[in-house]
Design a protein around this motif. Structure first.
Motif, PDB file in Angstrom:
ATOM      1  N   ALA A 231       0.818  -1.211   0.000  1.00 49.84           N
ATOM      2  CA  ALA A 231       0.000   0.000   0.000  1.00 49.84           C
ATOM      3  C   ALA A 231       0.854   1.264   0.000  1.00 49.84           C
ATOM      4  O   ALA A 231       0.526   2.251  -0.674  1.00 49.84           O
ATOM      5  N   ASN A 255      -8.518  -5.908  -9.274  1.00 49.39           N
ATOM      6  CA  ASN A 255      -8.944  -6.269  -7.924  1.00 49.39           C
ATOM      7  C   ASN A 255      -7.819  -6.813  -7.050  1.00 49.39           C
ATOM      8  O   ASN A 255      -8.061  -7.598  -6.135  1.00 49.39           O
ATOM      9  N   HIS A 259      -4.942  -2.903  -3.723  1.00 48.78           N
ATOM     10  CA  HIS A 259      -5.699  -1.782  -4.278  1.00 48.78           C
ATOM     11  C   HIS A 259      -6.905  -1.427  -3.414  1.00 48.78           C
ATOM     12  O   HIS A 259      -7.430  -0.313  -3.509  1.00 48.78           O
ATOM     13  N   HIS A 260      -7.362  -2.379  -2.593  1.00 46.02           N
ATOM     14  CA  HIS A 260      -8.542  -2.150  -1.741  1.00 46.02           C
ATOM     15  C   HIS A 260      -8.159  -1.959  -0.276  1.00 46.02           C
ATOM     16  O   HIS A 260      -9.038  -1.938   0.590  1.00 46.02           O
ATOM     17  N   SER A 261      -6.879  -1.821   0.013  1.00 45.80           N
ATOM     18  CA  SER A 261      -6.439  -1.711   1.408  1.00 45.80           C
ATOM     19  C   SER A 261      -6.904  -0.394   2.027  1.00 45.80           C
ATOM     20  O   SER A 261      -7.163   0.590   1.343  1.00 45.80           O
ATOM     21  N   LYS A 262      -7.016  -0.370   3.360  1.00 46.16           N
ATOM     22  CA  LYS A 262      -7.503   0.814   4.065  1.00 46.16           C
ATOM     23  C   LYS A 262      -6.615   2.037   3.856  1.00 46.16           C
ATOM     24  O   LYS A 262      -7.130   3.140   3.652  1.00 46.16           O
ATOM     25  N   VAL A 264      -4.903   2.886   1.289  1.00 49.11           N
ATOM     26  CA  VAL A 264      -5.117   3.400  -0.060  1.00 49.11           C
ATOM     27  C   VAL A 264      -6.458   4.115  -0.147  1.00 49.11           C
ATOM     28  O   VAL A 264      -6.582   5.168  -0.794  1.00 49.11           O
ATOM     29  N   LYS A 265      -7.480   3.576   0.501  1.00 49.19           N
ATOM     30  CA  LYS A 265      -8.817   4.175   0.438  1.00 49.19           C
ATOM     31  C   LYS A 265      -8.948   5.416   1.319  1.00 49.19           C
ATOM     32  O   LYS A 265      -9.862   6.219   1.123  1.00 49.19           O
ATOM     33  N   ALA A 266      -8.038   5.562   2.283  1.00 49.46           N
ATOM     34  CA  ALA A 266      -8.149   6.686   3.230  1.00 49.46           C
ATOM     35  C   ALA A 266      -7.974   8.021   2.536  1.00 49.46           C
ATOM     36  O   ALA A 266      -7.277   8.152   1.565  1.00 49.46           O
TER      37      ALA A 266
END
Length: 266
Positions: A231, A255, A259-262, A264-266
């Motif tokens: 990440a 997917n 790419h969906h880790s916290k 990265v999304k933060a």
């Protein structure tokens, strides 16, 4: 008698014909007589005699035709290797360049700065391809694995992303990760049945990670990673991508779990 075209003969045939010319010349025959007897042209006969008189028998052996391997390249083998190491070990911004990620333009500027050699974008692209740095098309693998799901996503979700990017003056990038194997040996001509051998220093083979993005307009950006892709490294390239684009970036990824880790999304 029709004159033979020496350019149409193999090197072995041409060498034998030159030997015949020299033998006739040593028999005290004139050039015109040798032309008539050999069937070769006057320039070919005259040039052969000049070569022999200047350097003896070794001088009449024809040289290999065409470019030799590596001949005509603007960069030497050592220079190419040095540029490759810089791309693997650094990012443009670390080298105080006006780029944040590697692109053909960035590599071209690096070559100009290091060696004072100007190369066109096409030439830089060929060099990168030869050394295994060409980014893969981001959605090729997805199409091959789940074409129906990809088609549904393109039909139902992508138009909204495209419209939003256009409305906000943003840029859409398609991203993917790939492995770059430094053990690139290429091809080499050799007699049939005799596989050429390429010697390398033991223990030097490496596999590097590369994350690359591409737009529909053909703009490509990439970063070489010599450690685990996680990440933190994804966030790092996202930040650099935004700086490089100088506007909002819409990045489309697959997917992969990271790419969906916290973070990265933060």
């Amino acid at each position: 008698m029709d004159k033979e075209d020496a350019r149409q003969q193999s090197l072995e045939q041409l060498h034998e014909r030159r030997k015949q010319v020299v033998q006739l010349h040593k028999s005290d025959l004139g050039i015109m007589q040798i032309v008539e007897l050999s069937g070769l042209s006057y320039p070919t006969v005259g040039n052969t005699i000049k070569l022999f008189e200047a350097g003896g028998w070794p001088a009449i052996k024809p040289a290999a035709r065409g470019h030799q391997h590596g001949e005509g390249r603007r960069l030497s083998v050592d220079q190419e290797a040095a540029i490759g190491r810089i791309i693997c070990d650094s990012r443009p911004e670390q080298l105080k360049m006006d780029f944040y990620l590697w692109s053909r333009a960035a590599v071209g500027e690096l070559i100009r700065r290091e060696y004072g050699i100007e190369l066109g974008m096409r030439t830089v692209g060929k060099w990168l391809k030869r050394w295994g740095f060409t980014p893969q098309k981001p959605i090729k693998k997805a199409y091959e694995q789940r074409p129906e799901a990809v088609r549904q996503w393109l039909d139902e979700h992508y138009p909204a992303i495209e419209a939003q990017a256009k409305a906000e003056g943003g840029e859409i990038h398609w991203g993917d990760t790939a492995l770059v194997n430094t053990d690139v040996r290429g091809r080499s001509d050799a007699p049939a049945g005799k596989t050429p051998v390429a010697y390398a220093v033991g223990g030097t083979r490496q596999k590097l990670s590369m994350i690359a993005t591409a737009t529909r307009q053909g703009k490509m950006r990439w970063m070489i990673i010599d450690e685990a892709f996680n990440a933190d490294r994804l966030i790092e390239i996202l930040a650099s991508l935004i700086k490089e684009a100088k506007r909002k970036v819409f990045l489309i990824l697959d997917n992969l779990r990271v790419h969906h880790s916290k973070p990265v999304k933060a």
